[in-house]
Design an enzyme around this catalytic site. Structure first.
Site, PDB file in Angstrom:
ATOM      1  N   THR A  98     -43.514 -68.988  -2.342  1.00  0.00           N
ATOM      2  CA  THR A  98     -43.181 -67.570  -2.453  1.00  0.00           C
ATOM      3  C   THR A  98     -42.291 -67.390  -3.670  1.00  0.00           C
ATOM      4  O   THR A  98     -41.157 -67.866  -3.701  1.00  0.00           O
ATOM      5  CB  THR A  98     -42.457 -67.072  -1.191  1.00  0.00           C
ATOM      6  OG1 THR A  98     -43.315 -67.272  -0.064  1.00  0.00           O
ATOM      7  CG2 THR A  98     -42.133 -65.594  -1.308  1.00  0.00           C
ATOM      8  N   LYS A 180     -47.411 -60.877  -0.274  1.00  0.00           N
ATOM      9  CA  LYS A 180     -46.446 -61.727   0.436  1.00  0.00           C
ATOM     10  C   LYS A 180     -45.064 -61.079   0.426  1.00  0.00           C
ATOM     11  O   LYS A 180     -44.314 -61.171   1.409  1.00  0.00           O
ATOM     12  CB  LYS A 180     -46.383 -63.113  -0.216  1.00  0.00           C
ATOM     13  CG  LYS A 180     -45.430 -64.099   0.487  1.00  0.00           C
ATOM     14  CD  LYS A 180     -45.831 -64.363   1.924  1.00  0.00           C
ATOM     15  CE  LYS A 180     -44.868 -65.280   2.664  1.00  0.00           C
ATOM     16  NZ  LYS A 180     -44.889 -66.659   2.213  1.00  0.00           N
ATOM     17  N   LYS A 248     -34.051 -67.086   0.868  1.00  0.00           N
ATOM     18  CA  LYS A 248     -34.582 -67.010  -0.495  1.00  0.00           C
ATOM     19  C   LYS A 248     -35.629 -65.913  -0.613  1.00  0.00           C
ATOM     20  O   LYS A 248     -35.650 -65.129  -1.566  1.00  0.00           O
ATOM     21  CB  LYS A 248     -35.169 -68.364  -0.890  1.00  0.00           C
ATOM     22  CG  LYS A 248     -35.750 -68.441  -2.292  1.00  0.00           C
ATOM     23  CD  LYS A 248     -37.262 -68.263  -2.328  1.00  0.00           C
ATOM     24  CE  LYS A 248     -37.974 -69.365  -1.597  1.00  0.00           C
ATOM     25  NZ  LYS A 248     -39.473 -69.222  -1.682  1.00  0.00           N
TER      26      LYS A 248
END
Length: 638
Positions: A98, A180, A248
């Site tokens: 990601t 995402k 994150k």
């Protein structure tokens, strides 16, 4: 088709499972990770281990990257890793990490400059480490058609049906990462929401496993609730999804938000709470254990001490024997049920009871509501005092405890019905009220010495499920009162396929606790759905495609699936009003404050619903929350 040779760099909880799954399916996998124990574990399962990223990338047709962040991708490909330098002509890189969408665009440009026709697939994943190991992930991919085609064999192996799934969402890198990004708005908030809710449940003195078992089928349900609560309660010691990863990911979301100057209040709070969790020493914990942060605040320890089997035995609901034995026998009796409140959900409840043979008399201060019930063949009254004299049970479906108090005990010189109710009658409260309000009403009834018992039985599911007799009900009270109320509650809560009637131990007030916990989850999930979909629209993404992708993966929640279609196509009449959900959230915030339990997401959701009510949408469907960004020129309405 012969199997391609695969290189793999990054063997964390997800990467090791994915690489091992490929090995189990017969793929030759050349692997590397900086952490030698992780590499050795995959080698033991049949992969070939190497000492450098470049060695793992030599001679492969497809290279999988599952490293932590953009910095590591950069270093592996173009820095000390030297992977781009050694990759063969016409090979393809699959980036599963990601990372910011714009970063991958720059990576593709640098690969093109090498002149080796190296393809790049943007492939963020969802599904967790268990599904990674079984090759049943949900993966979104974008890239040039030729790149996706070259990678498809490996992608298919990692997304095996029926659980897994591969979605091609665009022909350029960055598009899948945008998907995402939106997915992680849902996931991050919903991981935090389960920690917040189970911390409150524990501080409230509830059996958290019981709460979990009950709410899995209610409107507060979500993929992350189902998957993360068990980690918090009884972790098996196997690392699954590091808190640093979701911290994150939500950081990437907020970086994008700040760059575009787009407000994401739920994500903003989530970023700060996960940062607080890491600062409080939870760096090495799975993300489901964000609930431990509340222990640092002085809250009750959440983890269970026994085995899962032992704790399940402690988490049993009450086993209530109905009186009489069948609904048919109950319907044959001359007992009247006085339903007070024939509004959005009270009317279909009264109608469903009547369809099941229950002798219903409906009452509402609104004459229009009385006419609606009468028009469907229902018996109504405008004299609640007289109707109460012949009622064995009074079923309240009103807005709040003040209205119940007024009907039972009177107001402004008007008598209440409690004084004329038969002895040993039952008061069923389907409204959402606080546990203390439920207990206070029972205490006032006790003072009358007529053995009138309250069944605290808030409902969840809305008017559509009330009409089909498929509501979720969280009933508490004395076992004798629950036995008397059994068939009334059963008639509106059990479809042919599942039982939604829950008998909660702990006496009057316990049902209200469960309902408030459910509504807290539901409100948070609704608020984040509005936020995420508006962010997607602002980024000019195809909303219908976004919805189809995220609802089938780890971002799923009952509220998202139920409310997003109404955000896109607003209903002509409300299914559940904005003012009602605001009232419920404020109730739980007030209760949590008494327990010194901060509800970060609950407070943020409350503020969002308060904004909607302030805009005049209090009487509209609560999906109106999706319109809060329209003053920025963003509209979800199709």
């Amino acid at each position: 088709m012969s199997q391609v040779k695969v290189g793999w760099i990054g063997l964390g909880a997800m990467g090791s499972g994915m690489a091992s799954s490929l090995v189990s399916q017969g793929y030759e996998v050349k692997a590397y990770d900086v952490y030698k124990p992780s590499l050795e574990s995959v080698v033991q399962k049949g992969a070939k281990g190497f000492d450098t990223p470049a060695e793992a990338a030599q001679g492969v047709q497809v290279l999988g990257l599952m490293v932590v962040n953009a910095t590591q991708v950069e270093d592996v490909l173009f820095g000390e890793g030297k992977v781009a330098e050694v990759l063969e002509q016409d090979s393809t890189i699959i980036c599963f990490s990601t990372v910011p969408p714009s970063f991958l665009v720059s990576v593709a440009e640098r690969l093109d400059a090498l002149g080796k026709n190296i393809g790049l697939c943007d492939c963020p994943v969802s599904g967790g480490s268990t599904r990674a190991g079984s090759g049943e992930l949900t993966i979104m991919t974008s890239g040039t058609p030729s790149s996706v085609q070259r990678a498809k064999q490996v992608l298919d192996a990692l997304t095996r049906p029926p659980v897994g799934g591969l979605s091609v969402v665009g022909d350029k890198v960055g598009i899948a990462s945008d998907f995402k990004l939106i997915n992680q708005v849902f996931c991050a908030v919903q991981i935090l929401s389960q920690g917040e809710v189970i911390a409150l449940a524990k501080n409230w003195g509830m059996n958290v496993r019981l709460v979990y078992n009950v709410l899995k089928g209610a409107s507060g349900d979500a993929f992350m609730f189902r998957h993360r609560v068990p980690w918090s309660l009884n972790h098996d010691g196997i690392p699954k999804s590091a808190m640093t990863i979701i911290a994150k990911d939500v950081g990437i979301v907020m970086d994008e938000s700040r760059l575009l100057e787009f407000p994401l209040p739920m994500s903003s709070i989530t970023e700060q709470v996960f940062t607080a969790g890491l600062g409080a020493g939870l760096v090495r914990e799975d993300d489901g254990w964000i609930s431990k942060l509340w222990e640092r605040f002085g809250g009750q320890a959440i983890g269970e001490k026994g085995t899962v089997e032992e704790e399940e035995r402690k988490a049993q609901e009450l086993q209530i024997t109905p009186s009489p034995a069948t609904l048919e026998d109950y319907a044959k009796q001359s007992k009247n049920v006085l339903v007070v409140g024939l509004g959005i959900i009270g009317l279909p409840i009264a109608q469903t009871l009547a369809k099941n043979g229950v002798k219903v008399v409906g009452y509402d201060v609104n004459l229009e509501n009385l006419d609606k019930f009468s028009a469907t063949g229902g018996k109504v009254t405008s004299d609640v005092q007289s109707a109460a004299k012949d009622a064995e049970s009074v079923f309240f479906v009103v807005n709040d405890a003040k209205q119940i108090q007024s009907v039972l005990f009177g107001s402004e010189g008007n008598p209440g019905v409690a004084s004329v109710l038969p002895e040993k009658s039952t008061i069923i409260i389907a409204s959402t009220i606080s546990p203390n309000e439920a207990s206070s009403l029972q205490a006032q009834l006790n003072a009358l010495s007529k053995d009138i018992q309250i069944v605290d039985a808030p409902v969840s599911g809305g008017p559509s499920r009330a009409s089909t007799g498929d509501l979720s009900i969280f009933a508490s009270g004395s076992e004798a009162a629950l036995s008397e109320a059994y068939w009334i509650l059963s008639a509106i809560s059990s479809s042919k396929t599942k039982d939604n009637l829950h008998f909660i131990p702990g006496g009057v007030g316990s049902g209200s606790k469960i309902k408030l916990l459910n509504n807290l989850l539901a409100a948070i999930h609704l608020a984040v759905a509005a936020e995420a979909l508006n962010f997607a629209k602002f980024k000019k993404m195809d909303l219908q495609k976004v919805f189809e992708v995220v609802k089938n993966g780890a971002a799923w929640s009952y509220m998202m699936v139920d409310r997003v279609p109404r955000m896109m196509d607003p209903p002509s009449s409300p299914h559940a009003t904005t003012s009602t959900i605001l009232k419920d959230v404020n109730l739980v915030l007030s209760e949590a404050k008494k327990l010194n339990t901060p509800l970060f997401l609950g407070q943020a959701a409350s503020q969002q619903f308060a904004r909607a009510v302030a805009k005049g949408w209090g009487g509209e469907d609560d999906s109106s929350l999706g319109r809060l960004w329209e003053d920025m020129g963003v509209s979800l309405r199709q």
